[in-house]
Every structure is written in structure tokens, then in C-alpha cells.
Design an enzyme around this catalytic site. Sequence first.
Site, mmCIF file in Angstrom:
data_model
loop_
_atom_site.group_PDB
_atom_site.id
_atom_site.type_symbol
_atom_site.label_atom_id
_atom_site.label_comp_id
_atom_site.label_asym_id
_atom_site.label_seq_id
_atom_site.Cartn_x
_atom_site.Cartn_y
_atom_site.Cartn_z
ATOM 1 N N ASP A 29 0.855 -1.188 0.000
ATOM 2 C CA ASP A 29 0.000 0.000 0.000
ATOM 3 C C ASP A 29 0.901 1.252 0.000
ATOM 4 O O ASP A 29 1.719 1.410 0.921
ATOM 5 C CB ASP A 29 -0.872 -0.043 1.267
ATOM 6 C CG ASP A 29 -1.826 1.141 1.359
ATOM 7 O OD1 ASP A 29 -1.711 2.069 0.516
ATOM 8 O OD2 ASP A 29 -2.664 1.148 2.277
ATOM 9 N N GLU A 79 29.625 8.395 4.923
ATOM 10 C CA GLU A 79 29.714 6.997 5.348
ATOM 11 C C GLU A 79 29.619 6.088 4.135
ATOM 12 O O GLU A 79 29.525 4.870 4.271
ATOM 13 C CB GLU A 79 28.640 6.670 6.366
ATOM 14 C CG GLU A 79 27.226 6.818 5.874
ATOM 15 C CD GLU A 79 26.227 6.291 6.881
ATOM 16 O OE1 GLU A 79 26.250 5.084 7.117
ATOM 17 O OE2 GLU A 79 25.446 7.098 7.416
ATOM 18 N N CYS A 111 25.769 8.609 10.154
ATOM 19 C CA CYS A 111 25.171 9.896 9.766
ATOM 20 C C CYS A 111 25.615 11.058 10.648
ATOM 21 O O CYS A 111 25.254 12.207 10.386
ATOM 22 C CB CYS A 111 23.651 9.804 9.833
ATOM 23 S SG CYS A 111 22.986 8.550 8.758
ATOM 24 N N THR A 152 13.633 3.812 2.141
ATOM 25 C CA THR A 152 14.291 4.949 2.811
ATOM 26 C C THR A 152 15.638 5.279 2.170
ATOM 27 O O THR A 152 16.474 5.931 2.788
ATOM 28 C CB THR A 152 14.474 4.698 4.332
ATOM 29 O OG1 THR A 152 15.416 3.627 4.520
ATOM 30 C CG2 THR A 152 13.171 4.331 5.002
ATOM 31 N N SER A 201 16.930 -0.003 15.356
ATOM 32 C CA SER A 201 17.597 1.277 15.080
ATOM 33 C C SER A 201 16.712 2.455 15.492
ATOM 34 O O SER A 201 17.211 3.464 15.998
ATOM 35 C CB SER A 201 18.002 1.392 13.598
ATOM 36 O OG SER A 201 16.885 1.600 12.766
ATOM 37 N N HIS A 233 17.954 14.465 12.834
ATOM 38 C CA HIS A 233 18.467 13.616 11.757
ATOM 39 C C HIS A 233 17.255 12.965 11.085
ATOM 40 O O HIS A 233 16.344 12.490 11.770
ATOM 41 C CB HIS A 233 19.423 12.550 12.305
ATOM 42 C CG HIS A 233 19.709 11.493 11.298
ATOM 43 N ND1 HIS A 233 20.178 11.804 10.035
ATOM 44 C CD2 HIS A 233 19.548 10.143 11.315
ATOM 45 C CE1 HIS A 233 20.306 10.693 9.334
ATOM 46 N NE2 HIS A 233 19.922 9.671 10.085
ATOM 47 N N LYS A 242 8.222 11.284 15.568
ATOM 48 C CA LYS A 242 8.221 10.462 16.795
ATOM 49 C C LYS A 242 9.226 11.014 17.810
ATOM 50 O O LYS A 242 8.966 11.062 19.004
ATOM 51 C CB LYS A 242 8.593 9.020 16.456
ATOM 52 C CG LYS A 242 7.475 8.262 15.793
ATOM 53 C CD LYS A 242 7.861 6.812 15.627
ATOM 54 C CE LYS A 242 6.748 6.062 14.942
ATOM 55 N NZ LYS A 242 7.040 4.681 14.681
ATOM 56 N N ASN A 276 16.764 9.636 2.388
ATOM 57 C CA ASN A 276 17.854 9.737 3.362
ATOM 58 C C ASN A 276 19.143 10.061 2.624
ATOM 59 O O ASN A 276 19.484 9.402 1.632
ATOM 60 C CB ASN A 276 17.998 8.412 4.138
ATOM 61 C CG ASN A 276 18.845 8.558 5.403
ATOM 62 O OD1 ASN A 276 19.426 9.619 5.650
ATOM 63 N ND2 ASN A 276 18.908 7.505 6.191
ATOM 64 N N SER A 309 24.210 5.936 13.447
ATOM 65 C CA SER A 309 24.097 4.568 13.950
ATOM 66 C C SER A 309 25.433 4.054 14.444
ATOM 67 O O SER A 309 26.494 4.469 13.974
ATOM 68 C CB SER A 309 23.575 3.660 12.835
ATOM 69 O OG SER A 309 22.205 3.864 12.661
HETATM 70 P P1 HMG Z 1 8.857 -1.662 8.288
HETATM 71 O O1 HMG Z 1 9.205 -2.443 9.495
HETATM 72 O O2 HMG Z 1 8.605 -2.400 7.041
HETATM 73 O O3 HMG Z 1 7.640 -0.727 8.525
HETATM 74 O O4 HMG Z 1 9.986 -0.596 8.011
HETATM 75 P P2 HMG Z 1 6.449 -0.846 9.605
HETATM 76 O O5 HMG Z 1 5.674 -2.080 9.344
HETATM 77 O O6 HMG Z 1 6.951 -0.589 11.002
HETATM 78 O O7 HMG Z 1 5.605 0.417 9.115
HETATM 79 C C1 HMG Z 1 6.119 1.699 9.266
HETATM 80 C C2 HMG Z 1 4.982 2.603 9.719
HETATM 81 O O8 HMG Z 1 4.032 2.651 8.660
HETATM 82 C C3 HMG Z 1 4.234 2.087 10.960
HETATM 83 O O9 HMG Z 1 3.865 3.217 11.698
HETATM 84 C C4 HMG Z 1 3.008 1.439 10.354
HETATM 85 O O10 HMG Z 1 1.891 1.410 11.235
HETATM 86 C C5 HMG Z 1 2.742 2.372 9.171
HETATM 87 P P3 HMG Z 1 4.381 3.373 13.218
HETATM 88 O O11 HMG Z 1 3.908 2.181 13.963
HETATM 89 O O12 HMG Z 1 5.905 3.377 13.128
HETATM 90 O O13 HMG Z 1 3.828 4.681 13.653
HETATM 91 N N1 HMG Z 1 1.959 1.756 8.096
HETATM 92 C C6 HMG Z 1 1.004 2.395 7.433
HETATM 93 N N2 HMG Z 1 0.502 3.632 7.542
HETATM 94 C C7 HMG Z 1 -0.504 3.988 6.684
HETATM 95 N N3 HMG Z 1 -1.008 3.144 5.747
HETATM 96 C C8 HMG Z 1 -0.533 1.891 5.610
HETATM 97 C C9 HMG Z 1 0.529 1.475 6.477
HETATM 98 N N4 HMG Z 1 1.223 0.318 6.591
HETATM 99 C C10 HMG Z 1 2.105 0.510 7.594
HETATM 100 N N5 HMG Z 1 -1.044 1.085 4.689
HETATM 101 C C11 HMG Z 1 11.768 0.612 9.124
HETATM 102 C C12 HMG Z 1 10.274 0.529 8.878
HETATM 103 C C13 HMG Z 1 12.109 1.932 9.814
HETATM 104 C C14 HMG Z 1 12.187 -0.548 10.034
HETATM 105 C C15 HMG Z 1 12.495 0.514 7.762
HETATM 106 O O14 HMG Z 1 12.113 1.573 6.922
HETATM 107 C C16 HMG Z 1 14.021 0.481 7.887
HETATM 108 O O15 HMG Z 1 14.619 -0.538 8.213
HETATM 109 N N6 HMG Z 1 14.682 1.650 7.574
HETATM 110 C C17 HMG Z 1 16.138 1.769 7.634
HETATM 111 C C18 HMG Z 1 16.631 2.034 9.034
HETATM 112 C C19 HMG Z 1 16.272 3.408 9.536
HETATM 113 O O16 HMG Z 1 15.999 4.313 8.780
HETATM 114 N N7 HMG Z 1 16.292 3.568 10.873
HETATM 115 C C20 HMG Z 1 16.019 4.859 11.481
HETATM 116 C C21 HMG Z 1 16.775 5.061 12.784
HETATM 117 S S1 HMG Z 1 18.538 4.750 12.562
HETATM 118 C C22 HMG Z 1 19.095 6.162 11.714
HETATM 119 O O17 HMG Z 1 18.408 7.119 11.605
HETATM 120 C C23 HMG Z 1 20.482 6.077 11.138
HETATM 121 C C24 HMG Z 1 20.559 5.903 9.637
HETATM 122 O O18 HMG Z 1 20.235 7.120 8.978
HETATM 123 C C25 HMG Z 1 21.949 5.417 9.228
HETATM 124 C C26 HMG Z 1 23.185 6.094 9.807
HETATM 125 O O19 HMG Z 1 23.230 6.647 10.885
HETATM 126 O O20 HMG Z 1 24.207 5.936 9.156
HETATM 127 C C27 HMG Z 1 19.563 4.854 9.119
#
Ligand code: HMG
Length: 388
Positions: A29, A79, A111, A152, A201, A233, A242, A276, A309
Site C-alpha cells: 500500500d 559513510e 550519519c 528509505t 535502530s 536527523h 516520533k 535519506n 548509527s
Molecule cells: P517496516 O518495518 O517495514 O515498517 O519498516 P512498519 O511495518 O513498522 O511500518 C512503518 C509505519 O508505517 C508504521 O507506523 C506502520 O503502522 C505504518 P508506526 O507504527 O511506526 O507509527 N503503516 C502504514 N501507515 C498507513 N497506511 C498503511 C501502512 N502500513 C504501515 N497502509 C523501518 C520501517 C524503519 C524498520 C524501515 O524503513 C528500515 O529498516 N529503515 C532503515 C533504518 C532506519 O531508517 N532507521 C532509522 C533510525 S537509525 C538512523 O536514523 C540512522 C541511519 O540514517 C543510518 C546512519 O546513521 O548511518 C539509518
Amino acid sequence: MSVGIDEISFYTSNYFLDLRSLALAQQTDPDKYYVGIGQEKMGMAAPDEDIVTMAANAALPLVEAVGSERISTLMFATETGIDQSKAAGVYVHRLLGLNPNCRVVELKQACYSATAAIQMACALVARQPEQKVLVVASDVARYELNTPGEATQGCGAVAIMITANPRLVEIDPEVGNYTEDVMDFWRPNYRVTALVDGKYSTKIYLKSLKKAWEHFREASPLTFDDFSHFCYHLPFGRMAQKAHQQLAKLNKSGLDAGQLEQQIEDTLSYNRIIGNSYTASMYIGLTSLLENCGHNLAGKRIGFFSYGSGCVAEFFSGRVVEGYERHLHRDRHQQMLDARQEIGYEEYLELYRYPDPRDGEHLEIPASTRGRFRLAAISHHKREYIEC
Ligand code: HMG
């Protein structure tokens, strides 16, 4: 004397994939991306673009304005480095025609490293106020296909001039730091794409915010109510929402949901359509705030939460300078974003899988970027950059 951000400019690729196309291909979706993570598009680097060309394109307007002779240090935060030894900034130094007496160094901590570069640049300028230090942050965010992280991805570079008596944002000396050895996101040397424990993360990001804020409060007299806006970030927009709700709750803020959203919403506009850009993302968020906020921000305090991270986090603060709006690159940024070309899912896969020679073979790369600098070839393990 104040020290801080005198000018800021960013660059992103001329290609993007709409996350609706990704959702369609994955039979997901689209609202999961548009609403759930708060992202609409992701920038995809052209075959002849990388962290070097993006950084040089971001920095060019700043170097043209100040003159290539005036820059004493170039700090390159990334990075997604292209070499284990040579700093990517050395290529940028040549492409921009910087003075041979300008020192160049590359910094890494996921990051976070652009923030480390900015703090170190401020320290250099505080010691020698005539110095102008150019900080560039540039990254291409790549995850495995068909993983939760894929939506992302993104790419971009930001260039920031740090000087005494800056024209945009004065950076306060007090900071709050938090470091912990965790495996939430990492990329071993032999991998092109990052490994990530996605849900973990996001938890570590929020924990680090709490810890860095508590440390900041020990160092600074500023409280939550002293800030008009917050730059977080931005791995994806929803993460910042959040984080901000958590910080408000921690501080027992009396602001309602709408008022809290107003404190961050203008920081999200550019990242929502770029994705990102790791080290660059919070500073593209700052640019978005300065260029898109309907109110005059002069004299307002901004809170910054930088997260990398692994992990290292920092909370710091800055004050927007009177007349800042006269020194922005708003029109050029808008034109660049408007001129981007949408690609379909098949073209996205082609870009994702573009050859990356490992054996020294000669690869001529056709011109496709609209930027001023491009990667023209990779030959005998050497990358050949040219000005278009
Ligand atoms: P996921 O697990 O597939 O997603 O990926 P989900 O199932 O948790 O869904 C995400 C949100 O969408 C949820 O909302 C769902 O309810 C909602 P929440 O519960 O979080 O409020 N949702 C919907 N909303 C509306 N309509 C729908 C629908 N379906 C679901 N139909 C995850 C999410 C973040 C895990 C993934 O994107 C990921 O692995 N991303 C990469 C890691 C990342 O970005 N982490 C962030 C923190 S770490 C960081 O910032 C450092 C970084 O930049 C790297 C660095 O430092 O070098 C990553």
C-alpha cells in the site's frame, strides 16, 4: 565573537523514483510510505554521480561566492566513501580549484560525522577567526532490494561554510553527547549496501535523543521552551515526528500536537522528496526550514539532534541571525528540485545495478547528470572526474 553557519547549499541527483512506483512493484500500500514513514520520493544517483561529484556540485556556489583562495580547510563527512585511504575531499579540492595550502580530511561515524566536522570547524575558527572552513557532507543511501529499508534510500550532499560572525546561524558552544557500541546499522568493508536492524535502530535513535538531551541540559541553560524549531536527523520524516513527540513528553511540554508539528514540519519538505542522505540529511533539513518557513526566524533558537548509527548522537543549539533570508539559495534549490526527472521501477533497477568494476577494467560512463561535475570513467582502479 560568534561562530557558525555563514552559507549553506545542497545538491541532489536529477533522478527520482516515486515511492508509489516502488509500492506498486512490491504490491504494498503506497500509504505505508507516504503516511507510515512520511516519504514520497527518493533520489537515485545517476551512473556518473557519486559522493564526490555531488559534494563538488553542492559546494560550487559557496566557493564561487567566497573565492577559492579563502578556504583554509575542507572537511568531508561521509559513510559511503569511495576509497579506504584517500579522502574524497581531495578530488573535490581539485574540482573546485582550492588553494594548495588548504588542508583536507574525511570524517566517518555513520550519519553523525557532519556534526563532528561542524564542531571541529567552529573550534578552528574560534582559534583563528579569519579562517573559512568548508564542511561538505555527501552520501548515497543504499539498502538491499525488497527489504524494509529500501523505501528509505536517497542521495544528496550539503556544503556549509563555517566562519566567524556568520550570516545564517550562530552555533552555541554547549553540546550534549551520547555514545554506545550497538549494532543497529552498519556496512562491512566488503558490502555495497548497509545491514540494518530497522526496528531496533529506531529504538536506539530515541534512546540516544533522551540521553543526548539530558547531557545537553547539564551543559546549557536553554530549556525545551526556548526553542522555536527543531532539526532532527532525518532517515525518514516520521522518525523526526516520533522523536519530537518523545522530547516534548520528556519535558512535559504544554504544546498541543499541532504546535509540536509546526516546530518541525518545515524541516521535512526537502527530505520527503530526496530521501535519506545520511550525513547530509539533517543539514538539508535545516536548509528546508530556513528556506520554507513562512515566519521570520531571525533571533529564534533552533535545537539540533544529530544521530549516527553504531552509535554517536549529539544535541546542540543555534540562533538564527538577523537578515539570514538574504543569504539563502532558495531559488536555485527549488529550480534543481523542479527540474528532476522521474524514473520508473525498471529504470530504478538499472541504476541500482549499474556496473561497478572491481578488477581494474576500463569503464567509460556516459553523461547523464545535469550537475557541473561528473564521474567520466573508472579505469585501472582510478576514478576520473571532470567538469562538464
Ligand atoms: P517496516 O518495518 O517495514 O515498517 O519498516 P512498519 O511495518 O513498522 O511500518 C512503518 C509505519 O508505517 C508504521 O507506523 C506502520 O503502522 C505504518 P508506526 O507504527 O511506526 O507509527 N503503516 C502504514 N501507515 C498507513 N497506511 C498503511 C501502512 N502500513 C504501515 N497502509 C523501518 C520501517 C524503519 C524498520 C524501515 O524503513 C528500515 O529498516 N529503515 C532503515 C533504518 C532506519 O531508517 N532507521 C532509522 C533510525 S537509525 C538512523 O536514523 C540512522 C541511519 O540514517 C543510518 C546512519 O546513521 O548511518 C539509518
